[in-house]
Design a protein around this motif. Structure first.
Motif, mmCIF file in Angstrom:
data_model
loop_
_atom_site.group_PDB
_atom_site.id
_atom_site.type_symbol
_atom_site.label_atom_id
_atom_site.label_comp_id
_atom_site.label_asym_id
_atom_site.label_seq_id
_atom_site.Cartn_x
_atom_site.Cartn_y
_atom_site.Cartn_z
ATOM 1 N N GLU A 1 0.819 -1.215 0.000
ATOM 2 C CA GLU A 1 0.000 0.000 0.000
ATOM 3 C C GLU A 1 0.857 1.271 0.000
ATOM 4 O OE1 GLU A 1 -2.783 -0.353 3.203
ATOM 5 O OE2 GLU A 1 -3.677 -2.165 2.365
ATOM 6 N N LEU A 2 1.895 1.250 -0.852
ATOM 7 C CA LEU A 2 2.789 2.403 -1.023
ATOM 8 C C LEU A 2 2.893 2.759 -2.505
ATOM 9 C CD1 LEU A 2 5.590 1.236 1.432
ATOM 10 C CD2 LEU A 2 4.011 3.133 1.806
ATOM 11 N N SER A 3 1.786 2.710 -3.207
ATOM 12 C CA SER A 3 1.780 2.923 -4.656
ATOM 13 C C SER A 3 2.275 4.300 -5.077
ATOM 14 C CB SER A 3 0.381 2.686 -5.221
ATOM 15 O OG SER A 3 0.019 1.332 -5.031
ATOM 16 N N ASP A 4 2.277 5.280 -4.168
ATOM 17 C CA ASP A 4 2.789 6.612 -4.503
ATOM 18 C C ASP A 4 4.268 6.565 -4.859
ATOM 19 O OD1 ASP A 4 0.286 7.565 -3.961
ATOM 20 O OD2 ASP A 4 0.792 8.386 -1.992
ATOM 21 N N LEU A 5 4.964 5.535 -4.417
ATOM 22 C CA LEU A 5 6.397 5.387 -4.701
ATOM 23 C C LEU A 5 6.647 5.019 -6.171
ATOM 24 C CD1 LEU A 5 9.154 5.472 -3.256
ATOM 25 C CD2 LEU A 5 8.922 3.028 -2.851
ATOM 26 N N ASP A 6 5.621 4.522 -6.863
ATOM 27 C CA ASP A 6 5.778 4.085 -8.250
ATOM 28 C C ASP A 6 6.278 5.196 -9.176
ATOM 29 O OD1 ASP A 6 4.879 1.664 -7.357
ATOM 30 O OD2 ASP A 6 2.929 1.762 -8.359
ATOM 31 N N ALA A 7 6.000 6.447 -8.841
ATOM 32 C CA ALA A 7 6.396 7.576 -9.690
ATOM 33 C C ALA A 7 7.910 7.666 -9.854
ATOM 34 C CB ALA A 7 5.857 8.879 -9.118
ATOM 35 N N VAL A 8 8.681 7.202 -8.875
ATOM 36 C CA VAL A 8 10.143 7.303 -8.960
ATOM 37 C C VAL A 8 10.787 6.025 -9.490
ATOM 38 C CG1 VAL A 8 10.279 9.028 -7.132
ATOM 39 C CG2 VAL A 8 10.518 6.610 -6.550
ATOM 40 N N LEU A 9 9.985 5.035 -9.783
ATOM 41 C CA LEU A 9 10.525 3.760 -10.252
ATOM 42 C C LEU A 9 10.696 3.772 -11.768
ATOM 43 C CD1 LEU A 9 8.477 1.347 -7.974
ATOM 44 C CD2 LEU A 9 10.848 2.097 -7.685
ATOM 45 N N THR A 10 11.660 4.553 -12.233
ATOM 46 C CA THR A 10 11.978 4.633 -13.647
ATOM 47 C C THR A 10 13.486 4.478 -13.802
ATOM 48 O OG1 THR A 10 12.191 7.035 -13.515
ATOM 49 C CG2 THR A 10 10.055 6.163 -14.194
ATOM 50 N N GLY A 11 13.904 3.847 -14.873
ATOM 51 C CA GLY A 11 15.330 3.663 -15.113
ATOM 52 C C GLY A 11 15.940 2.687 -14.118
ATOM 53 N N PRO A 12 17.259 2.550 -14.151
ATOM 54 C CA PRO A 12 17.923 1.638 -13.214
ATOM 55 C C PRO A 12 17.674 2.090 -11.771
ATOM 56 C CG PRO A 12 19.423 2.322 -14.955
ATOM 57 C CD PRO A 12 18.192 3.155 -15.091
ATOM 58 N N THR A 13 17.206 1.176 -10.959
ATOM 59 C CA THR A 13 16.816 1.518 -9.606
ATOM 60 C C THR A 13 17.500 0.604 -8.593
ATOM 61 O OG1 THR A 13 14.657 2.256 -10.377
ATOM 62 C CG2 THR A 13 14.832 1.739 -8.049
ATOM 63 N N ALA A 14 18.029 1.224 -7.557
ATOM 64 C CA ALA A 14 18.558 0.479 -6.417
ATOM 65 C C ALA A 14 17.834 1.009 -5.182
ATOM 66 C CB ALA A 14 20.056 0.678 -6.290
ATOM 67 N N ILE A 15 17.627 0.130 -4.222
ATOM 68 C CA ILE A 15 16.879 0.511 -3.033
ATOM 69 C C ILE A 15 17.674 0.136 -1.788
ATOM 70 C CG2 ILE A 15 14.723 0.204 -1.752
ATOM 71 C CD1 ILE A 15 13.342 -0.455 -4.349
ATOM 72 N N ALA A 16 17.711 1.084 -0.845
ATOM 73 C CA ALA A 16 18.343 0.854 0.451
ATOM 74 C C ALA A 16 17.244 0.706 1.492
ATOM 75 C CB ALA A 16 19.270 2.010 0.803
ATOM 76 N N PHE A 17 17.264 -0.411 2.227
ATOM 77 C CA PHE A 17 16.281 -0.684 3.266
ATOM 78 C C PHE A 17 16.955 -0.539 4.626
ATOM 79 C CE2 PHE A 17 14.993 -3.363 -0.349
ATOM 80 C CZ PHE A 17 13.682 -2.977 -0.514
ATOM 81 N N GLY A 18 16.506 0.418 5.418
ATOM 82 C CA GLY A 18 17.038 0.612 6.766
ATOM 83 C C GLY A 18 16.004 0.225 7.795
ATOM 84 N N THR A 19 16.352 -0.717 8.665
ATOM 85 C CA THR A 19 15.380 -1.202 9.648
ATOM 86 C C THR A 19 15.586 -0.616 11.033
ATOM 87 O OG1 THR A 19 16.784 -3.123 10.068
ATOM 88 C CG2 THR A 19 14.999 -3.399 8.465
ATOM 89 N N GLU A 20 16.703 0.082 11.273
ATOM 90 C CA GLU A 20 16.978 0.572 12.620
ATOM 91 C C GLU A 20 16.865 2.087 12.735
ATOM 92 O OE1 GLU A 20 20.788 -1.015 13.647
ATOM 93 O OE2 GLU A 20 20.176 -3.041 13.115
#
Length: 168
Positions: A70-89
């Motif tokens: 339920e974070l579909s607003d993030l789709d706007a930036v998902l263009t071209g080569p994409t890397a994602i950093a996940f921080g849990t702390e």
């Protein structure tokens, strides 16, 4: 038969990504185009030392995961080569590390992200990155809390010194 296995594998990947999006206190999406292997290795090292997971993911899988999380607003930036950093702390750490790295490596571009369940723009991530770390904020708070006591102690000492000088 092989097609069903591929679909199942992709669905498992989507479920894993959606889980990471839900569990992360901070997620930062970047465009890494133009970075060489040495730069990416250095970036991964910095992120790993801070306990941040960094992955290059297919946009189509991430879009399905954002829908599931339920974070579909993030789709706007998902263009071209994409890397994602996940921080849990730490909510600030991924943005801070990636923003600092982007300052010295112009090829890295912050696109947007998710901070504590809210989709944020690249500008908001840069503003977040400019904040002091959690430890820095705690030390500032501690010094503010200690100041009145320190001033009171200095005033009492000054009065005591003055009384001592007058009696001598």
């Amino acid at each position: 038969m092989a097609n069903a296995k591929v679909i199942q594998s992709k669905q498992e990947s989507v479920d894993v990504i959606a889980g990471k999006l839900r569990e992360s206190v901070s997620t930062v999406v970047v465009d890494y185009r133009g970075l060489n292997v040495a730069q990416v290795t250095e970036l991964r090292k910095q992120l790993r030392e801070a306990g941040i997971e960094f992955q290059v993911l297919k946009n189509s899988l991430v879009r399905r995961a954002t829908a599931a999380a339920e974070l579909s607003d993030l789709d706007a930036v998902l263009t071209g080569p994409t890397a994602i950093a996940f921080g849990t702390e730490d909510a600030v750490a991924p943005a801070k590390i990636l923003n600092d790295f982007a300052k010295t490596n112009e090829a890295l571009e912050l696109k947007g992200g998710v901070v504590e369940g809210r989709v944020v723009s690249a500008d908001e991530l840069k503003a977040l990155a400019s904040l002091p770390s959690r430890e820095g904020l705690l030390s500032m708070l501690l010094s503010v809390l200690q100041a009145p006591m320190r001033n009171f102690a200095l005033a009492v000492k000054a009065v005591a010194d003055k009384d001592e000088q007058q009696s001598a």
